[in-house]
Design a protein around this motif. Structure first.
Motif, mmCIF file in Angstrom:
data_model
loop_
_atom_site.group_PDB
_atom_site.id
_atom_site.type_symbol
_atom_site.label_atom_id
_atom_site.label_comp_id
_atom_site.label_asym_id
_atom_site.label_seq_id
_atom_site.Cartn_x
_atom_site.Cartn_y
_atom_site.Cartn_z
ATOM 1 N N ARG A 59 16.616 -0.438 -0.759
ATOM 2 C CA ARG A 59 16.182 -0.054 -2.097
ATOM 3 C C ARG A 59 14.692 -0.363 -2.237
ATOM 4 O O ARG A 59 14.257 -1.441 -1.830
ATOM 5 N N PRO A 60 13.941 0.558 -2.844
ATOM 6 C CA PRO A 60 12.489 0.337 -2.972
ATOM 7 C C PRO A 60 12.162 -1.017 -3.601
ATOM 8 O O PRO A 60 11.218 -1.687 -3.189
ATOM 9 N N GLU A 61 12.965 -1.436 -4.597
ATOM 10 C CA GLU A 61 12.663 -2.715 -5.280
ATOM 11 C C GLU A 61 12.955 -3.926 -4.399
ATOM 12 O O GLU A 61 12.574 -5.045 -4.721
ATOM 13 N N ASN A 62 13.622 -3.710 -3.276
ATOM 14 C CA ASN A 62 13.912 -4.821 -2.357
ATOM 15 C C ASN A 62 12.899 -4.943 -1.215
ATOM 16 O O ASN A 62 13.075 -5.751 -0.308
ATOM 17 N N ILE A 63 11.862 -4.100 -1.266
ATOM 18 C CA ILE A 63 10.836 -4.140 -0.222
ATOM 19 C C ILE A 63 9.545 -4.703 -0.819
ATOM 20 O O ILE A 63 9.003 -4.159 -1.780
ATOM 21 N N THR A 64 9.071 -5.809 -0.267
ATOM 22 C CA THR A 64 7.840 -6.439 -0.750
ATOM 23 C C THR A 64 6.728 -6.234 0.270
ATOM 24 O O THR A 64 6.926 -6.490 1.454
ATOM 25 N N ILE A 65 5.575 -5.766 -0.214
ATOM 26 C CA ILE A 65 4.397 -5.688 0.647
ATOM 27 C C ILE A 65 3.472 -6.824 0.201
ATOM 28 O O ILE A 65 3.004 -6.832 -0.932
ATOM 29 N N VAL A 66 3.242 -7.788 1.082
ATOM 30 C CA VAL A 66 2.378 -8.916 0.719
ATOM 31 C C VAL A 66 0.962 -8.414 0.420
ATOM 32 O O VAL A 66 0.313 -8.866 -0.515
ATOM 33 N N GLY A 67 0.487 -7.457 1.230
ATOM 34 C CA GLY A 67 -0.755 -6.773 0.896
ATOM 35 C C GLY A 67 -2.034 -7.546 1.162
ATOM 36 O O GLY A 67 -3.029 -7.304 0.491
ATOM 37 N N GLN A 68 -2.033 -8.477 2.084
ATOM 38 C CA GLN A 68 -3.291 -9.142 2.438
ATOM 39 C C GLN A 68 -3.726 -8.669 3.816
ATOM 40 O O GLN A 68 -2.956 -8.731 4.773
ATOM 41 N N CYS A 69 -4.975 -8.199 3.887
ATOM 42 C CA CYS A 69 -5.494 -7.676 5.146
ATOM 43 C C CYS A 69 -5.966 -8.834 6.028
ATOM 44 O O CYS A 69 -6.800 -9.632 5.614
ATOM 45 N N THR A 70 -5.438 -8.894 7.246
ATOM 46 C CA THR A 70 -5.802 -9.993 8.148
ATOM 47 C C THR A 70 -7.263 -9.905 8.595
ATOM 48 O O THR A 70 -7.855 -10.913 8.966
ATOM 49 N N ALA A 71 -7.837 -8.716 8.549
ATOM 50 C CA ALA A 71 -9.221 -8.572 9.035
ATOM 51 C C ALA A 71 -10.269 -8.930 7.982
ATOM 52 O O ALA A 71 -11.372 -9.332 8.335
#
Ligand SMILES: [Zn+2]
Length: 284
Positions: free
Chosen positions: A238-250
């Motif tokens: 389910r879309p609501e069960n997917i979390t993107i932390v969203g921090q770029c390692t570079a």
């Protein structure tokens, strides 16, 4: 006590039996990549003793002070940018079958799954996307290493499938998190990478931004976060069960202006590795 910042998914803290976290480069004892760095990979430059101590600190930071919990066994694989996934049994891990006498991984592949308590599955990264998947209904978990090759080879989709086959996990119950990894802001790839994704996925073209340089030469920026998010959704999460932390390692910096993560690209190959871990506690 070392201050070891561990990124966690807020919604996952409601499960008392679940252990998870995404490391940064901060809080360890390595000195080759700057002082107090938490290099968790067996890199050529670092002292293996420092790596062992960093790994111990990571397990401690992930677990409670309960001694059974602290004794969780870290399991890694020798990563090869594949879609190969291993189902891990705690008995093998504790019998020492999954590592050499120096603590290095024996198995090759890019994904680990388990429904046994006591093992902490780890994906090593320095730009590639770490993806953790949890089944809160049946208590199972997986850790996946998804660079562009593994992503194009559908590693997380295969992970969801394999959790279903091995443990009966249903995709609509699964929670997933795509951890710190290179963002499209910093991830220029060649045209052959774009071609590969376009061949493989109906939504492949949407994952790229085309950039023109001064001489009108085209290059492509890949959104690895979106690629894995789409793949997880296509696998039935389910879309609501997917979390993107969203921090770029570079390009993510900490408050003192230092790089927060190890980045293969930003540090031109001479860098450490983070580990991103998930497991089921034995104490509960
Ligand atoms: Zn960036």
């Amino acid at each position: 006590m070392t201050d070891l910042p561990l990124l966690q998914i807020p919604g996952w803290q409601q499960f008392p039996w679940l252990r998870h976290g995404f490391a940064t480069r901060v809080g360890g004892v390595s000195t080759v990549y700057g002082k107090n760095s938490l290099n968790l990979g067996w890199t050529a430059e670092d002292d293996p003793e420092a790596v062992r101590e960093n790994r111990r600190l990571l397990v401690n930071a992930t677990c409670t002070e309960d001694s059974l919990d602290r004794g969780m066994k870290l399991v890694t694989v020798r990563q090869i940018h594949s879609n190969h996934i291993h189902s891990i049994e705690a008995g093998d891990a504790f019998a020492g079958k999954l590592e050499t006498s120096e603590g290095k991984a024996v198995l090759e592949g890019d994904g680990l799954i388990t429904n046994d308590a006591g093992v902490l599955l780890a994906a090593g990264t320095a730009d590639c996307a770490p993806v953790l998947i949890v089944d809160p209904h049946l208590r199972a978990a997986g850790a996946f290493h998804a660079g562009w090759r593994g992503t194009a080879a559908r590693i997380v989709e295969r992970g969801v499938e394999k959790m279903h086959q091995q443990y009966g996990s249903r995709s609509e119950h699964l929670l997933a998190a795509v951890g710190p990894s290179i963002g499209s802001c910093c991830y220029t790839v060649g045209e052959e990478v774009r071609d590969k994704f376009e061949e493989e996925f109906s939504y492949g073209a949407e994952l790229f931004e085309i950039v023109l340089d001064a001489s009108n030469k085209r290059s492509f920026k890949l959104d690895l976060w979106k690629a894995n998010q789409q793949q997880l959704a296509a696998a039935g999460l389910r879309p609501e069960n997917i979390t993107i932390v969203g921090q770029c390692t570079a390009c993510t910096l900490d408050s003192s202006g230092e790089a927060r993560y190890f980045s293969h690209r930003a540090q031109a190959g001479r860098t450490g590795r983070m580990l991103n871990v998930v497991g089921i506690a034995r104490s509960l």
